[in-house]
Design a protein around this motif. Structure first.
Motif, PDB file in Angstrom:
ATOM      1  N   GLY A 180       0.811  -1.206   0.000  1.00 31.69           N
ATOM      2  CA  GLY A 180       0.000   0.000   0.000  1.00 31.69           C
ATOM      3  C   GLY A 180       0.842   1.252   0.000  1.00 31.69           C
ATOM      4  N   GLU A 181       0.190   2.412   0.125  1.00 31.35           N
ATOM      5  CA  GLU A 181       0.882   3.694   0.070  1.00 31.35           C
ATOM      6  C   GLU A 181       0.322   4.643   1.113  1.00 31.35           C
ATOM      7  OE1 GLU A 181       0.245   4.690  -4.136  1.00 31.35           O
ATOM      8  OE2 GLU A 181       2.384   4.363  -4.431  1.00 31.35           O
ATOM      9  N   ALA A 182       1.176   5.554   1.566  1.00 33.11           N
ATOM     10  CA  ALA A 182       0.766   6.626   2.479  1.00 33.11           C
ATOM     11  C   ALA A 182       1.554   7.870   2.109  1.00 33.11           C
ATOM     12  CB  ALA A 182       1.032   6.230   3.926  1.00 33.11           C
ATOM     13  N   ARG A 183       0.840   8.923   1.734  1.00 38.78           N
ATOM     14  CA  ARG A 183       1.489  10.167   1.323  1.00 38.78           C
ATOM     15  C   ARG A 183       1.015  11.316   2.199  1.00 38.78           C
ATOM     16  NH1 ARG A 183       4.144  10.017  -3.615  1.00 38.78           N
ATOM     17  NH2 ARG A 183       3.804   8.116  -4.809  1.00 38.78           N
ATOM     18  N   LEU A 184       1.963  12.118   2.632  1.00 40.52           N
ATOM     19  CA  LEU A 184       1.663  13.312   3.409  1.00 40.52           C
ATOM     20  C   LEU A 184       2.087  14.518   2.588  1.00 40.52           C
ATOM     21  CD1 LEU A 184       0.740  14.548   6.149  1.00 40.52           C
ATOM     22  CD2 LEU A 184       3.145  14.481   6.833  1.00 40.52           C
ATOM     23  N   ALA A 185       1.110  15.310   2.169  1.00 40.21           N
ATOM     24  CA  ALA A 185       1.364  16.473   1.312  1.00 40.21           C
ATOM     25  C   ALA A 185       2.212  16.080   0.100  1.00 40.21           C
ATOM     26  CB  ALA A 185       2.052  17.579   2.108  1.00 40.21           C
ATOM     27  N   GLY A 186       1.917  14.903  -0.459  1.00 37.77           N
ATOM     28  CA  GLY A 186       2.614  14.431  -1.642  1.00 37.77           C
ATOM     29  C   GLY A 186       3.860  13.632  -1.368  1.00 37.77           C
ATOM     30  N   LYS A 187       4.382  13.632  -0.119  1.00 37.40           N
ATOM     31  CA  LYS A 187       5.587  12.866   0.208  1.00 37.40           C
ATOM     32  C   LYS A 187       5.214  11.430   0.524  1.00 37.40           C
ATOM     33  CE  LYS A 187       8.123  16.784   2.204  1.00 37.40           C
ATOM     34  NZ  LYS A 187       8.661  17.362   3.458  1.00 37.40           N
ATOM     35  N   ASP A 188       5.921  10.506  -0.104  1.00 39.99           N
ATOM     36  CA  ASP A 188       5.680   9.087   0.108  1.00 39.99           C
ATOM     37  C   ASP A 188       6.360   8.660   1.406  1.00 39.99           C
ATOM     38  OD1 ASP A 188       5.232   6.392  -0.009  1.00 39.99           O
ATOM     39  OD2 ASP A 188       6.548   6.031  -1.733  1.00 39.99           O
ATOM     40  N   LEU A 189       5.592   8.593   2.505  1.00 44.03           N
ATOM     41  CA  LEU A 189       6.175   8.296   3.809  1.00 44.03           C
ATOM     42  C   LEU A 189       6.783   6.902   3.860  1.00 44.03           C
ATOM     43  CD1 LEU A 189       3.483   9.796   6.234  1.00 44.03           C
ATOM     44  CD2 LEU A 189       5.643  10.823   5.507  1.00 44.03           C
ATOM     45  N   LEU A 190       6.219   5.957   3.122  1.00 41.15           N
ATOM     46  CA  LEU A 190       6.721   4.588   3.151  1.00 41.15           C
ATOM     47  C   LEU A 190       7.988   4.409   2.322  1.00 41.15           C
ATOM     48  CD1 LEU A 190       3.386   2.563   2.902  1.00 41.15           C
ATOM     49  CD2 LEU A 190       4.563   3.433   4.918  1.00 41.15           C
ATOM     50  N   GLY A 191       8.335   5.425   1.553  1.00 45.41           N
ATOM     51  CA  GLY A 191       9.526   5.324   0.723  1.00 45.41           C
ATOM     52  C   GLY A 191      10.689   6.171   1.210  1.00 45.41           C
ATOM     53  N   LEU A 192      10.506   6.910   2.313  1.00 45.89           N
ATOM     54  CA  LEU A 192      11.572   7.786   2.806  1.00 45.89           C
ATOM     55  C   LEU A 192      12.642   6.998   3.542  1.00 45.89           C
ATOM     56  CD1 LEU A 192       9.508  10.804   4.234  1.00 45.89           C
ATOM     57  CD2 LEU A 192      10.591  10.604   1.992  1.00 45.89           C
ATOM     58  N   SER A 193      13.867   7.480   3.448  1.00 42.03           N
ATOM     59  CA  SER A 193      14.967   6.880   4.202  1.00 42.03           C
ATOM     60  C   SER A 193      14.838   7.287   5.674  1.00 42.03           C
ATOM     61  CB  SER A 193      16.311   7.365   3.650  1.00 42.03           C
ATOM     62  OG  SER A 193      16.465   8.756   3.919  1.00 42.03           O
ATOM     63  N   PRO A 194      15.519   6.574   6.609  1.00 42.73           N
ATOM     64  CA  PRO A 194      15.443   6.948   8.026  1.00 42.73           C
ATOM     65  C   PRO A 194      15.821   8.406   8.281  1.00 42.73           C
ATOM     66  CG  PRO A 194      16.405   4.774   7.812  1.00 42.73           C
ATOM     67  CD  PRO A 194      16.251   5.322   6.418  1.00 42.73           C
ATOM     68  N   GLU A 195      16.835   8.923   7.584  1.00 35.89           N
ATOM     69  CA  GLU A 195      17.237  10.318   7.790  1.00 35.89           C
ATOM     70  C   GLU A 195      16.181  11.275   7.254  1.00 35.89           C
ATOM     71  OE1 GLU A 195      19.084  13.708   8.866  1.00 35.89           O
ATOM     72  OE2 GLU A 195      19.484  11.650   9.537  1.00 35.89           O
ATOM     73  N   GLU A 196      15.591  10.941   6.121  1.00 33.42           N
ATOM     74  CA  GLU A 196      14.514  11.781   5.580  1.00 33.42           C
ATOM     75  C   GLU A 196      13.305  11.769   6.515  1.00 33.42           C
ATOM     76  OE1 GLU A 196      15.289  11.345   0.760  1.00 33.42           O
ATOM     77  OE2 GLU A 196      14.188   9.786   1.835  1.00 33.42           O
ATOM     78  N   LEU A 197      13.009  10.603   7.086  1.00 33.37           N
ATOM     79  CA  LEU A 197      11.906  10.511   8.044  1.00 33.37           C
ATOM     80  C   LEU A 197      12.173  11.368   9.274  1.00 33.37           C
ATOM     81  CD1 LEU A 197      10.774   6.769   8.148  1.00 33.37           C
ATOM     82  CD2 LEU A 197       9.345   8.745   7.692  1.00 33.37           C
TER      83      LEU A 197
END
Length: 637
Positions: free
Chosen positions: A368-385
């Motif tokens: 599945g997918e989860a986006r916050l204001a267009g950002k793909d939260l499930l695809g972010l690296s730990p530092e980006e998170l």
């Protein structure tokens, strides 16, 4: 046995470690099958090089080194395992007794622990070995056991003390259970991983201690062990003779044994306490593209701040995967107050934590997918998170008042999130902290207080203030008022709503109390068995609930006015989420169920009105209307 298989299946490191250990044990036990030579026979030539009839050459006395290595493993492993068992048994008994009985028992054991810990280990071993010299291998086992239990006892005592004060142990004491049952049935299983780690650590300590004593000539050098091989190798100057393999063979085996113990220990830790192994790691995501995935809102869309599509999440367990969230799609608009309601265990918290990448191991996002204001939260690296969290979204956890550090002042804890995101100016930090306290209704002088000086409601307000520190676009609140009385609950909820309207933030509020959400929310999503079964505005849910489950929830709390009515719960229990569910998950408990339809057809959502969707076959246009009316009438009866 099942526990061992589980560890091996879930931990490659444990499998490798056990493989090395089993290989060493088999070589020791089956030594006659791997060599025809005697380890003590001096009938062979001296200083022979490896090869031919002697795989590792011979010693200065004409003994076969390969035979000594195999037969020496027997005593070395015996010493390691025996000391591990004896020392671990002593450490466990002492640690648990001190923690459970406390008082003078704890004081006496502590004195004994301190005496053994303050004595230098190697000199004590040497002195004790000198007195017991000639006693054979069992004297070595006794000496090492009596000098090697104290560290394990100290660690086990500290962990057992924490367990002793846990609610489940206190409940067992209050219910009249005996000390033996509480220690062995309640506390001991929770220390299994630590006890296993202590065993392997002590066993390795025993092997190294025996090798050290033998190397110094303090052991029984007439016995064949890996330690006595090292002693005779240095005594006969093997390195000066160029026979380095005489030293390397037992040394390598001791290193391999230590590696095996360490790998098994890692595996036990990984299985018994996955949260430790995965600390500071983002939620594991096993992304797969859903065949029927709906298109996500575009990054610049004003209609959806948080967009969740076909989210599957749950937990990886020894008995199989538990799908706590099943194909959920949900949207949160900017500035919206969305309520998530349902029984305990229906997947509300799992949904929120999976979408925001805060689901602890063994939790995992299957797809599945989860986006916050267009950002793909499930695809972010730990530092980006790390950069996104608290700045773009924040969380208020269940019973979050307990997350405040008791030894730090409130001011430092309010500053913390802001400092982590680059605000270092003390004047700005102080001004923002005071502004936050005004927002949540706390006097500013409480910034200088410690958490224990605040009431439960005030601590909850502090946590909410911290969540609002960087003015995130979204705040997820997981039952933040559960532990508070109803008066304080109402005050905090009113302040949350006022802050939301003032700052224009979106809130996802998770609770099993539907009466709270009806008053506070703009929109409500009802979850059952990991699925959203109804979604509509708060007013529509209150006045015209469609799903039988929602109706049952609504009827569970009484109105404030009108005639008194008898209220009843929902009979039955939710289905097991570790199994596949055919049809409607509420079928077994539903008063309006239609056999042959609800339990067979794939569940779908049907739009009953604008913005009101319900996953129930009572609203399926392909089902015979008369049949629907008949079952609705039976339910009302």
């Amino acid at each position: 046995m099942n526990g061992v298989i589980t560890i091996l299946r879930r931990s490659p490191r444990a499998s490798l470690g056990l493989g090395i250990l089993v290989t060493l044990v088999l070589l020791a036990l089956l030594a006659p099958a791997f060599t025809a030579h005697s380890p003590t026979s001096q009938a062979y030539g001296t200083w022979l090089k490896p090869g031919g009839a002697h795989l590792l050459g011979t010693t200065a006395l004409g003994q076969d080194i390969w035979a000594q290595l195999l037969y020496g493993a027997r005593l070395t492993l015996l010493i390691g395992f025996a000391v591990g068992l004896v020392a671990t048994a002593i450490a466990t008994a002492m640690g648990l007794a001190a923690a459970y009985f406390g008082g003078k028992t704890d004081e006496a054991i502590n004195v004994l622990l301190n005496v053994f810990l303050v004595l230098p280990g190697l000199p004590l071993l040497i002195i004790a070995s000198a007195f017991l010299r000639g006693g054979g291998v069992w004297s070595i086992i006794l000496v090492i056991s009596l000098t090697g239990w104290a560290w394990g006892a100290r660690v086990l005592r500290s962990q057992a003390l924490a367990l002793r004060n846990r609610d489940f142990v206190q409940a067992a004491v209050a219910s009249g259970e005996g000390a033996g049952r509480i220690i062995f049935a309640e506390m001991l299983p929770n220390l299994a991983g630590l006890i296993a780690a202590n065993f392997f650590g002590t066993a390795l300590y025993a092997v190294l201690s025996e090798a050290g004593l033998a190397f110094l000539g303090m052991g029984d050098v007439s016995q064949v062990t890996w330690g006595t091989m090292l002693y005779w190798a240095q005594a006969k100057g093997s390195l000066l003779q160029g026979a380095w393999w005489w030293v390397a063979a037992p040394g390598l085996c001791i290193a391999l044994l230590g590696t095996a113990f360490a790998l098994i220990n890692f595996g036990i830790d990984e299985v018994t306490n996955p949260r430790v192994m995965h600390a500071n790691k983002a939620t594991r995501v096993l992304r797969r593209k859903h065949a029927n995935a709906a298109p996500l809102a575009s990054p610049g869309s004003a209609q959806s701040l948080l967009a969740i599509r076909n989210l599957d999440a749950g937990y990886v367990t020894p008995g199989g995967n538990v799908r706590a969230v099943r194909d959920v799609s949900l949207d949160v608009a900017p500035g919206e107050f969305l309520g998530l309601a349902g029984e305990s265990g229906c997947g509300k918290s799992t949904l929120a934590f999976a979408a925001t990448r805060l689901l602890d191991a063994p939790g995992v996002v299957f797809g599945g997918e989860a986006r916050l204001a267009g950002k793909d939260l499930l695809g972010l690296s730990p530092e980006e998170l790390r950069r996104v969290r608290w700045k773009d979204y924040s969380l208020v956890f269940q019973a979050s008042m307990n997350i405040l550090n008791p030894v730090l002042k409130v001011r430092e804890q309010v500053y913390d999130a802001m400092q982590a995101h680059g605000i270092q100016d003390q004047a700005k930090l102080e001004a923002r902290a005071r502004e936050l306290f005004q927002l949540v209704g706390i006097r500013e002088d409480y910034l200088s207080a410690y958490p224990h000086q605040l009431s439960g409601g005030m601590k909850q307000r502090v946590v909410i203030a911290i969540a609002l520190a960087l003015e995130p676009k979204l705040v997820v609140m997981d039952e933040p008022t559960t532990a508070l009385d109803v008066v304080v609950q109402r005050q905090i909820l009113q302040e949350i709503d006022a802050v939301r309207r003032r700052l224009g933030i979106s809130i996802v509020f998770i609770t099993h109390d539907l009466s709270l959400l009806v008053e506070m929310s703009d929109r409500i999503a009802i979850m059952y068995a990991g699925e959203v079964v109804e979604e509509a505005s708060a007013s529509a849910i209150y006045t015209h609930p469609k799903h039988p489950y929602t109706r049952k929830l609504m009827s569970a709390f009484p109105p404030l006015e009108g005639p008194r009515e008898r209220r009843a719960g929902i009979p039955g229990r939710p289905p097991a989420l570790s199994q596949s569910i055919q049809g409607c998950p509420f079928f077994e408990r539903c008063p309006s169920r239609m056999p042959g339809v609800c339990n067979e057809k794939p569940l779908q959502k049907f739009d009953e009105a604008t913005g009101h969707s319900v996953a129930c076959f009572l609203y399926d246009p392909t089902v015979d209307p008369q049949r629907k009316e008949q079952h609705e009438a039976l339910a009302s009866d």
